[in-house]
Motif scaffolding. Sequence first.
Motif, PDB file in Angstrom:
ATOM      1  N   LEU A 252      -3.833  -7.880  -2.617  1.00 17.11           N
ATOM      2  CA  LEU A 252      -2.616  -8.127  -1.836  1.00 17.11           C
ATOM      3  C   LEU A 252      -2.972  -8.728  -0.478  1.00 17.11           C
ATOM      4  O   LEU A 252      -2.317  -9.673  -0.007  1.00 17.11           O
ATOM      5  N   GLY A 253      -4.033  -8.192   0.126  1.00 12.64           N
ATOM      6  CA  GLY A 253      -4.490  -8.741   1.404  1.00 12.64           C
ATOM      7  C   GLY A 253      -4.881 -10.204   1.270  1.00 12.64           C
ATOM      8  O   GLY A 253      -4.507 -11.048   2.104  1.00 12.64           O
ATOM      9  N   LEU A 254      -5.613 -10.526   0.209  1.00 11.21           N
ATOM     10  CA  LEU A 254      -6.009 -11.921  -0.012  1.00 11.21           C
ATOM     11  C   LEU A 254      -4.796 -12.812  -0.237  1.00 11.21           C
ATOM     12  O   LEU A 254      -4.745 -13.955   0.249  1.00 11.21           O
ATOM     13  N   ASN A 258      -3.848 -15.928   2.329  1.00  6.09           N
ATOM     14  CA  ASN A 258      -3.790 -17.313   1.833  1.00  6.09           C
ATOM     15  C   ASN A 258      -2.422 -17.943   2.063  1.00  6.09           C
ATOM     16  O   ASN A 258      -2.266 -19.161   1.861  1.00  6.09           O
ATOM     17  N   GLN A 259      -1.435 -17.150   2.480  1.00  7.63           N
ATOM     18  CA  GLN A 259      -0.131 -17.700   2.864  1.00  7.63           C
ATOM     19  C   GLN A 259      -0.026 -17.833   4.386  1.00  7.63           C
ATOM     20  O   GLN A 259       1.056 -18.109   4.921  1.00  7.63           O
ATOM     21  N   GLY A 260      -1.155 -17.618   5.069  1.00  2.44           N
ATOM     22  CA  GLY A 260      -1.184 -17.791   6.515  1.00  2.44           C
ATOM     23  C   GLY A 260      -0.791 -16.562   7.308  1.00  2.44           C
ATOM     24  O   GLY A 260      -0.640 -16.640   8.537  1.00  2.44           O
ATOM     25  N   LYS A 261      -0.650 -15.400   6.635  1.00  2.00           N
ATOM     26  CA  LYS A 261      -0.227 -14.172   7.329  1.00  2.00           C
ATOM     27  C   LYS A 261      -1.444 -13.271   7.535  1.00  2.00           C
ATOM     28  O   LYS A 261      -1.639 -12.262   6.865  1.00  2.00           O
ATOM     29  N   LEU A 262      -2.299 -13.681   8.498  1.00  2.00           N
ATOM     30  CA  LEU A 262      -3.571 -12.992   8.704  1.00  2.00           C
ATOM     31  C   LEU A 262      -3.380 -11.536   9.137  1.00  2.00           C
ATOM     32  O   LEU A 262      -4.063 -10.639   8.635  1.00  2.00           O
ATOM     33  N   GLY A 263      -2.467 -11.312  10.069  1.00  2.00           N
ATOM     34  CA  GLY A 263      -2.269  -9.948  10.573  1.00  2.00           C
ATOM     35  C   GLY A 263      -1.849  -8.988   9.473  1.00  2.00           C
ATOM     36  O   GLY A 263      -2.403  -7.885   9.340  1.00  2.00           O
ATOM     37  N   GLN A 264      -0.860  -9.393   8.682  1.00  2.00           N
ATOM     38  CA  GLN A 264      -0.392  -8.551   7.580  1.00  2.00           C
ATOM     39  C   GLN A 264      -1.509  -8.361   6.548  1.00  2.00           C
ATOM     40  O   GLN A 264      -1.700  -7.274   6.012  1.00  2.00           O
ATOM     41  N   GLY A 265      -2.257  -9.441   6.306  1.00  2.00           N
ATOM     42  CA  GLY A 265      -3.347  -9.360   5.347  1.00  2.00           C
ATOM     43  C   GLY A 265      -4.405  -8.359   5.777  1.00  2.00           C
ATOM     44  O   GLY A 265      -4.915  -7.585   4.948  1.00  2.00           O
ATOM     45  N   THR A 267      -3.949  -5.797   7.618  1.00  2.00           N
ATOM     46  CA  THR A 267      -3.382  -4.452   7.442  1.00  2.00           C
ATOM     47  C   THR A 267      -3.604  -3.968   6.008  1.00  2.00           C
ATOM     48  O   THR A 267      -4.011  -2.820   5.776  1.00  2.00           O
ATOM     49  N   TYR A 268      -3.352  -4.848   5.060  1.00  2.00           N
ATOM     50  CA  TYR A 268      -3.553  -4.487   3.651  1.00  2.00           C
ATOM     51  C   TYR A 268      -5.038  -4.257   3.352  1.00  2.00           C
ATOM     52  O   TYR A 268      -5.397  -3.344   2.598  1.00  2.00           O
ATOM     53  N   LEU A 269      -5.895  -5.080   3.939  1.00  2.00           N
ATOM     54  CA  LEU A 269      -7.331  -4.908   3.721  1.00  2.00           C
ATOM     55  C   LEU A 269      -7.825  -3.584   4.304  1.00  2.00           C
ATOM     56  O   LEU A 269      -8.695  -2.925   3.708  1.00  2.00           O
ATOM     57  N   ARG A 270      -7.288  -3.195   5.449  1.00  2.00           N
ATOM     58  CA  ARG A 270      -7.681  -1.898   6.029  1.00  2.00           C
ATOM     59  C   ARG A 270      -7.263  -0.758   5.109  1.00  2.00           C
ATOM     60  O   ARG A 270      -7.987   0.236   4.968  1.00  2.00           O
ATOM     61  N   ARG A 271      -6.079  -0.914   4.502  1.00  2.00           N
ATOM     62  CA  ARG A 271      -5.647   0.131   3.562  1.00  2.00           C
ATOM     63  C   ARG A 271      -6.583   0.153   2.340  1.00  2.00           C
ATOM     64  O   ARG A 271      -6.934   1.232   1.838  1.00  2.00           O
ATOM     65  N   ALA A 272      -6.998  -1.031   1.858  1.00  2.00           N
ATOM     66  CA  ALA A 272      -7.933  -1.098   0.729  1.00  2.00           C
ATOM     67  C   ALA A 272      -9.250  -0.430   1.094  1.00  2.00           C
ATOM     68  O   ALA A 272      -9.835   0.328   0.294  1.00  2.00           O
ATOM     69  N   ALA A 273      -9.723  -0.685   2.310  1.00  2.00           N
ATOM     70  CA  ALA A 273     -10.973  -0.085   2.777  1.00  2.00           C
ATOM     71  C   ALA A 273     -10.850   1.434   2.848  1.00  2.00           C
ATOM     72  O   ALA A 273     -11.771   2.163   2.476  1.00  2.00           O
ATOM     73  N   ALA A 274      -9.691   1.903   3.316  1.00  2.00           N
ATOM     74  CA  ALA A 274      -9.465   3.353   3.409  1.00  2.00           C
ATOM     75  C   ALA A 274      -9.466   4.011   2.035  1.00  2.00           C
ATOM     76  O   ALA A 274      -9.814   5.192   1.893  1.00  2.00           O
ATOM     77  N   GLU A 275      -9.084   3.239   1.031  1.00  2.00           N
ATOM     78  CA  GLU A 275      -9.072   3.762  -0.347  1.00  2.00           C
ATOM     79  C   GLU A 275     -10.416   3.553  -1.056  1.00  2.00           C
ATOM     80  O   GLU A 275     -10.536   3.840  -2.243  1.00  2.00           O
TER      81      GLU A 275
END
Length: 288
Positions: A252-254, A258-265, A267-275
């Motif tokens: 989801l982060g990727l 890739n749609q240009g939403k780095l900040g939101q991405g 956030t999703y990557l941090r959640r992936a890392a936490a999991e």
Amino acid sequence: GNADAGVLVADILEKQNQADRAVREVIRVLENNRIPRDRARLLVRRGLLELKLGRGAAALESFRQAAVSDPGSWAARYNYGVLLLPKNPSAALTEFRAALKVMPEDGNTFLGIASAHSALRNDANAYAAARSAVKLLKDDATRNSARFLAGQSAYNLKLYPAALTEFRTVLSTNTSSFQYQYWYGLALFQTKDFSNAIIALESAVKLNPNNLEVRSSLGAAYLGAKRWKDAETVLLDVVRFDPRDSEAWYNLGLAVINQGKLGQGKTYLRRAAAEGSAAAKQLLSRLK
């Protein structure tokens, strides 16, 4: 205590929908018969009747006694293996191997061996036995089961072209199987054939809309095909219902990056890392 007569009477009673009476008849004959092979035949017959009556534990014990009475009885060893398989695949494998010594060219026995190896995660042995089963089985449905198991084993061994061959064959006979479409889609994904993987995985979703695992796989396929928005839509649904799916969060982060939403991405990557996603942690370190 005549075994032939006992089996015949049991067969007649079963055809008259009197399976319980058939069991009692077999027990009566067993009480007066001490010939090991006869007893094994009768015990196998009882086991099959007990199965029909939904009495699995009694069936298991009947087949066990039959195998003890006549270790060379294919029916005893094979049926005992079938009932052992769900909870004790190692013991089931022993029984199937013994059955194979009696009938070396029996496809169902090879399928049992393949199933036991698969349960024990011995994928190379499972693949070899499943392929033997495919060559020997005559019944289309059972042969498809063997092909599908061969495909799963090949997939686990990362033999993706071999897996695709098996999955294509079973799908040619049954396109409405969720498992067939799902595993076919997974194998296509691994060969980077994302467009066809999407077709198969979309079919799997239609067949089983509530399965989050296949939805997550579909999201990954959209990502591979660079369909970023489709990937985002599907994966948002996945994490909504399964917030512990680290791979879905990562993909989801990727998709949103890739749609240009780095900040939101991020956030999703941090959640992936936490999991627990190591890939997400590595990517976050590069995005600092």
